[in-house]
Design an enzyme around this catalytic site. Structure first.
Site, PDB file in Angstrom:
ATOM      1  N   GLU A  45       0.819  -1.207   0.000  1.00 26.07           N
ATOM      2  CA  GLU A  45       0.000   0.000   0.000  1.00 26.07           C
ATOM      3  C   GLU A  45       0.860   1.267   0.000  1.00 26.07           C
ATOM      4  OE1 GLU A  45      -3.029   0.250  -0.607  1.00 26.07           O
ATOM      5  OE2 GLU A  45      -3.652  -1.829  -0.427  1.00 26.07           O
ATOM      6  N   TYR A 128      -6.303   6.726   3.847  1.00 27.27           N
ATOM      7  CA  TYR A 128      -6.538   5.607   2.931  1.00 27.27           C
ATOM      8  C   TYR A 128      -5.751   4.373   3.368  1.00 27.27           C
ATOM      9  CZ  TYR A 128      -5.574   2.375  -0.777  1.00 27.27           C
ATOM     10  OH  TYR A 128      -5.398   1.200  -1.462  1.00 27.27           O
ATOM     11  N   ASP A 146      -9.751   5.015  -2.595  1.00 30.44           N
ATOM     12  CA  ASP A 146      -8.671   5.532  -3.436  1.00 30.44           C
ATOM     13  C   ASP A 146      -9.288   6.061  -4.727  1.00 30.44           C
ATOM     14  OD1 ASP A 146      -9.347   3.288  -4.928  1.00 30.44           O
ATOM     15  OD2 ASP A 146      -7.283   2.572  -5.144  1.00 30.44           O
TER      16      ASP A 146
END
Length: 353
Positions: A45, A128, A146
């Site tokens: 991520e 996020y 996202d």
């Protein structure tokens, strides 16, 4: 309820269509006993922020081969981490990756927190990323949003609110849509849908699992969503790069300051960048040498500005005295230096025959 129906439809689609990614545990993998690895989820991520999946794959594999688990990364040298990251861009992510690994190792006994609120306190982890780790790695209910999610949901519900104001509406919708069971699968499903079907241009609505319920498709406006506020024009900054090349082909490098843009990365000698900086003022050269101006400019775009740099080269003897904290990088070593892309461009132009 339509929301629950939407979620079930998408989870069923994902079970059959989930992308095979090196950091991912798909539903079929989970059925074979595999569990998500929080270290892999976190690293992927961080790497995927403002970077494509295709670009990230080889970096992820390289990092996990060099540092197989969190404790390995936490005990690494920052310089080695920056070198391994070179070319992936947005170098503050690499520094925060290293800081976060050390923080989790020292303050959390090597285990990532499961809750969004605690994850948000770690270096380099924003809203996020905290939601993604919580949902995907630990199966906690979290609204993961996202760019793919914004696009898919703005089309599914025909939301014409422009970005960035759209984000709040999408966050609320994602919270309602995300099921309590397998929330990580749902987050990855909607991101996969955006990446492979509901693409920015020419979405393939005919194979979309939400085709029959998509309000944007029904209204004929799907491809125009999400709406975007007009972009501000980026300023153009300029600077000069000076490549000092020793008779054996080694290039003189130095380390950039520990704070600011490209902090801690390696570079040849350069002038400060500004909108009114010259491209041809040799009074700014670091040494009095016979400088040769290359025909090609370095052109690079950062988040907030464009950059142009002229490149000058000069040859020196083996015994050339170098300033403190500078070093020579030989032709066989230069590829392994922590050179950001813009500096690698300068070196390539300067060393070109």
């Amino acid at each position: 309820m339509q929301v629950k129906s939407d979620s079930r439809i998408l989870l069923d689609w994902y079970k059959l269509n989930a992308r095979d990614l090196p950091w991912r545990v798909r539903p079929c993998d989970r059925e074979n006993g595999l569990k998500a690895n929080p270290y892999h989820v976190w690293m992927s991520e961080i790497m995927l922020q403002q970077t494509t999946v295709a670009a990230v794959k080889k970096y992820f594999e390289h990092f996990t081969q060099n540092w197989p688990d969190l404790s390995d990364l936490a005990s690494a040298e920052e310089e080695d981490v920056l070198k391994a990251w070179a070319g992936l861009g947005y170098y503050s992510r690499a520094r925060n990756l290293f800081k976060c690994a050390k923080t989790v190792q020292l303050n959390h006994n090597g285990r990532f927190p499961e809750e969004e609120a605690r994850l948000l306190k770690l270096p380099g982890i924003g809203a996020y990323t905290a939601a993604a780790i919580s949902a995907i790695a630990f199966g906690r209910h979290a609204a993961v949003v996202d760019g793919n999610v914004e696009r898919v949901l703005s089309r599914r519900f025909a939301i014409e609110t422009p970005l960035p104001a759209l984000k709040k509406e999408v966050k609320e919708l994602m919270g309602e849509l995300t099921p309590d069971e397998h929330p990580g699968d749902f987050a990855q499903a909607i991101m996969d849908l955006g990446a492979t079907v509901c693409t920015p241009r020419s979405p393939n609505c005919l194979i979309c699992p939400w085709m029959d319920v998509c309000e944007g498709r029904k209204l004929g406006i799907a491809e125009t969503l999400p709406r975007k506020a007009p972009k501000k024009e980026k300023p153009l900054r300029r600077g000069m790069a000076f490549l000092v090349v020793r008779s054996d082909g080694a290039v003189l490098l130095r380390k950039r300051p520990d704070k600011g843009l490209l902090a801690g990365m390696s570079e040849p000698l350069t002038t400060p960048w500004s909108v009114d900086a010259p491209l041809d003022d040799l009074q700014l050269a670091p040494f009095t040498l016979d400088w040769d101006l290359r025909d090609e400019l370095v052109r690079h775009t950062f988040t907030h500005f464009h950059l142009e740099m002229s490149v000058y080269t000069a040859s020196v003897a083996q015994d050339f005295e170098t300033p403190e904290d500078h070093w020579w990088s030989s032709p066989s070593e230069i590829s392994g230096e922590a050179l950001p892309t813009v500096m690698r461009k300068a070196v390539e132009i300067g060393c070109r025959a």
